[in-house]
Design an enzyme around this catalytic site. Structure first.
Site, PDB file in Angstrom:
ATOM      1  N   ARG A  62      22.696  56.020  69.343  1.00  0.00           N
ATOM      2  CA  ARG A  62      21.353  55.166  70.046  1.00  0.00           C
ATOM      3  C   ARG A  62      20.355  55.214  69.244  1.00  0.00           C
ATOM      4  NH1 ARG A  62      20.690  59.329  74.901  1.00  0.00           N
ATOM      5  NH2 ARG A  62      18.913  58.057  75.446  1.00  0.00           N
ATOM      6  N   ARG A 105      22.622  64.130  81.106  1.00  0.00           N
ATOM      7  CA  ARG A 105      23.125  62.715  81.152  1.00  0.00           C
ATOM      8  C   ARG A 105      24.354  62.883  80.020  1.00  0.00           C
ATOM      9  NH1 ARG A 105      18.070  58.393  80.210  1.00  0.00           N
ATOM     10  NH2 ARG A 105      19.470  57.696  78.703  1.00  0.00           N
TER      11      ARG A 105
HETATM   12  P1  AP5 Z   1      12.223  60.576  78.669  1.00  0.00           P
HETATM   13  O1  AP5 Z   1      10.840  60.286  79.473  1.00  0.00           O
HETATM   14  O2  AP5 Z   1      13.497  60.825  79.633  1.00  0.00           O
HETATM   15  O3  AP5 Z   1      12.325  59.524  77.653  1.00  0.00           O
HETATM   16  P2  AP5 Z   1      12.789  58.127  77.398  1.00  0.00           P
HETATM   17  O4  AP5 Z   1      12.023  57.292  76.419  1.00  0.00           O
HETATM   18  O5  AP5 Z   1      12.881  57.193  78.696  1.00  0.00           O
HETATM   19  O6  AP5 Z   1      14.313  58.201  77.152  1.00  0.00           O
HETATM   20  P3  AP5 Z   1      15.676  57.682  77.356  1.00  0.00           P
HETATM   21  O7  AP5 Z   1      16.770  58.333  76.800  1.00  0.00           O
HETATM   22  O8  AP5 Z   1      15.631  57.529  78.871  1.00  0.00           O
HETATM   23  O9  AP5 Z   1      15.703  56.241  76.696  1.00  0.00           O
HETATM   24  P4  AP5 Z   1      16.781  55.432  76.420  1.00  0.00           P
HETATM   25  O10 AP5 Z   1      16.004  54.186  75.810  1.00  0.00           O
HETATM   26  O11 AP5 Z   1      17.740  55.900  75.270  1.00  0.00           O
HETATM   27  O12 AP5 Z   1      17.777  55.231  77.695  1.00  0.00           O
HETATM   28  P5  AP5 Z   1      17.827  54.186  78.707  1.00  0.00           P
HETATM   29  O13 AP5 Z   1      17.904  55.087  80.240  1.00  0.00           O
HETATM   30  O14 AP5 Z   1      16.597  53.292  78.788  1.00  0.00           O
HETATM   31  O15 AP5 Z   1      11.891  61.825  77.913  1.00  0.00           O
HETATM   32  C1  AP5 Z   1      13.065  62.669  77.043  1.00  0.00           C
HETATM   33  C2  AP5 Z   1      12.897  64.036  77.332  1.00  0.00           C
HETATM   34  O16 AP5 Z   1      11.707  64.529  76.600  1.00  0.00           O
HETATM   35  C3  AP5 Z   1      12.715  64.586  78.696  1.00  0.00           C
HETATM   36  O17 AP5 Z   1      13.510  65.776  78.893  1.00  0.00           O
HETATM   37  C4  AP5 Z   1      11.475  64.856  78.900  1.00  0.00           C
HETATM   38  O18 AP5 Z   1      10.869  65.819  79.908  1.00  0.00           O
HETATM   39  C5  AP5 Z   1      10.822  65.161  77.460  1.00  0.00           C
HETATM   40  N1  AP5 Z   1       9.444  64.467  77.368  1.00  0.00           N
HETATM   41  C6  AP5 Z   1       8.682  63.372  77.530  1.00  0.00           C
HETATM   42  N2  AP5 Z   1       7.680  63.446  77.043  1.00  0.00           N
HETATM   43  C7  AP5 Z   1       7.453  64.593  76.349  1.00  0.00           C
HETATM   44  C8  AP5 Z   1       6.249  64.905  75.789  1.00  0.00           C
HETATM   45  N3  AP5 Z   1       5.253  64.470  75.444  1.00  0.00           N
HETATM   46  N4  AP5 Z   1       6.479  66.525  75.002  1.00  0.00           N
HETATM   47  C9  AP5 Z   1       7.570  67.052  75.121  1.00  0.00           C
HETATM   48  N5  AP5 Z   1       8.769  66.601  75.911  1.00  0.00           N
HETATM   49  C10 AP5 Z   1       8.707  65.374  76.587  1.00  0.00           C
HETATM   50  O19 AP5 Z   1      19.138  53.564  78.465  1.00  0.00           O
HETATM   51  C11 AP5 Z   1      20.436  54.063  78.683  1.00  0.00           C
HETATM   52  C12 AP5 Z   1      21.480  53.049  77.852  1.00  0.00           C
HETATM   53  O20 AP5 Z   1      21.253  51.952  78.982  1.00  0.00           O
HETATM   54  C13 AP5 Z   1      21.053  52.408  76.644  1.00  0.00           C
HETATM   55  O21 AP5 Z   1      21.839  53.336  75.525  1.00  0.00           O
HETATM   56  C14 AP5 Z   1      22.197  51.220  76.846  1.00  0.00           C
HETATM   57  O22 AP5 Z   1      23.325  51.486  76.600  1.00  0.00           O
HETATM   58  C15 AP5 Z   1      21.847  50.584  78.360  1.00  0.00           C
HETATM   59  N6  AP5 Z   1      20.659  49.657  78.329  1.00  0.00           N
HETATM   60  C16 AP5 Z   1      19.391  50.084  78.849  1.00  0.00           C
HETATM   61  N7  AP5 Z   1      18.416  49.135  78.921  1.00  0.00           N
HETATM   62  C17 AP5 Z   1      19.082  48.136  78.186  1.00  0.00           C
HETATM   63  C18 AP5 Z   1      18.646  46.806  77.668  1.00  0.00           C
HETATM   64  N8  AP5 Z   1      17.469  46.355  78.039  1.00  0.00           N
HETATM   65  N9  AP5 Z   1      19.546  46.152  77.078  1.00  0.00           N
HETATM   66  C19 AP5 Z   1      21.070  46.678  76.674  1.00  0.00           C
HETATM   67  N10 AP5 Z   1      21.280  47.951  77.047  1.00  0.00           N
HETATM   68  C20 AP5 Z   1      20.193  48.533  77.842  1.00  0.00           C
HETATM   69 MG    MG Z   2      14.400  56.623  80.382  1.00  0.00          MG
END
Ligand code: AP5
Ligand code: MG
Length: 248
Positions: A204, A193
């Site tokens: 972030r 990503r």
């Molecule tokens: P993963 O499950 O992908 O983690 P995640 O919590 O979903 O992380 P994200 O980066 O997707 O969260 P985010 O909140 O920054 O992004 P989002 O897409 O919501 O796991 C991460 C990694 O760890 C993976 O490789 C996985 O395999 C590994 N892993 C998982 N569990 C594990 C474990 N137990 N042990 C070891 N490894 C593990 O948002 C992106 C962007 O969109 C934001 O920055 C913002 O600009 C915008 N956005 C989204 N929602 C909003 C909102 N509501 N309001 C305003 N802007 C928003």
């Molecule tokens: Mg996510």
């Protein structure tokens, strides 16, 4: 005497649950008996805490939709839609998309028919105003969030995890080069990503602590928060912990 078809169906569901609480077969579909069907769940946690990893599995097991605002924005970005153009700058910088735009999108999605029996919200709400708007929206429709799951992972673990995250652009499946390696045959097609670059991850995290973390207390005050330690075990164990604390 003809029996009420709904009574027959209800009796069948009860029988199936008694015979096999793990699996319920209805209408040709297998519902796994998580005991948590019908819940409206919010997943909280820092970027990379594992919200998406857990939410996908929970949604599959419970037979409810997984609604990730990040996934919705990235899909629109890839497809070059108007929404994609509007959110591009926020995603690339690690900032937040404006509350009003995000809330409108979620409100539309929650009115779709597949949300009638619960859902998992992942990455929304992400600010106190978003959480307040969600509460108001649900109250107007006679509902509420049943549980907010806070997957608690410290910043140093986050940075390590996100640098090794890769995803399959065709299926959306998420892997981790260190902790959840992909099958070798698909390794070539995986992508990183754009916002997982180290400088964007730092931004972030800053945004998370400043704007998103306060909603943990918002849901604690509403009495629906559960904390789940998410750093010291792999995804399977974290999933078990979440299932253990969900209301049955
Ligand atoms: P993963 O499950 O992908 O983690 P995640 O919590 O979903 O992380 P994200 O980066 O997707 O969260 P985010 O909140 O920054 O992004 P989002 O897409 O919501 O796991 C991460 C990694 O760890 C993976 O490789 C996985 O395999 C590994 N892993 C998982 N569990 C594990 C474990 N137990 N042990 C070891 N490894 C593990 O948002 C992106 C962007 O969109 C934001 O920055 C913002 O600009 C915008 N956005 C989204 N929602 C909003 C909102 N509501 N309001 C305003 N802007 C928003
Ligand atoms: Mg996510």
């Amino acid at each position: 005497m003809r029996r009420d078809p709904y009574a027959i169906l209800a009796a069948r569901i009860v029988r199936e649950m008694q015979d096999s609480p793990e699996k319920i077969n209805m209408w040709g579909k297998t519902w796994k008996g998580t005991g948590c069907m019908g819940l409206k769940i919010v997943m909280l946690g820092a970027p990379g805490a594992g919200k998406g990893t857990q939410a996908v599995r929970m949604a599959q097991e419970m037979g409810v939709p997984h609604i990730s605002t990040g996934d919705i924005f990235r899909k629109n970005l890839r497809e070059g839609t108007d929404l994609g153009k509007q959110v591009q700058e926020y995603l690339n910088s690690g900032g937040l998309v404006p509350d009003s735009l995000t809330c409108d999108i979620v409100a539309d999605r929650l009115q779709e028919s597949d949300c009638a029996n619960g859902y998992i919200l992942d990455g929304f709400p992400r600010s106190v105003p978003q959480a307040e708007m969600l509460t108001e929206f649900l109250a107007k429709h006679g509902g509420k969030i049943d549980v907010a799951v806070n997957v608690d992972v410290p910043d140093e673990v986050i940075v390590d995890r996100l640098s090794a995250r890769r995803s399959n652009p065709e299926t959306g499946e998420v892997y981790n080069l260190k902790f959840n390696p992909p099958p070798p045959e698909i390794a070539d097609k995986l992508i990183q990503r754009d916002d997982d670059k180290p400088e964007t991850v730092q931004e972030r995290l800053r945004t998370y602590h400043e704007t998103t973390e306060p909603i943990i207390d918002y849901y604690r005050t509403l009495g629906v928060l559960v904390d789940v330690p998410g750093a010291d075990a792999g995804p399977d164990e974290i999933y078990r912990r979440i299932m253990d604390v969900l209301p049955k």
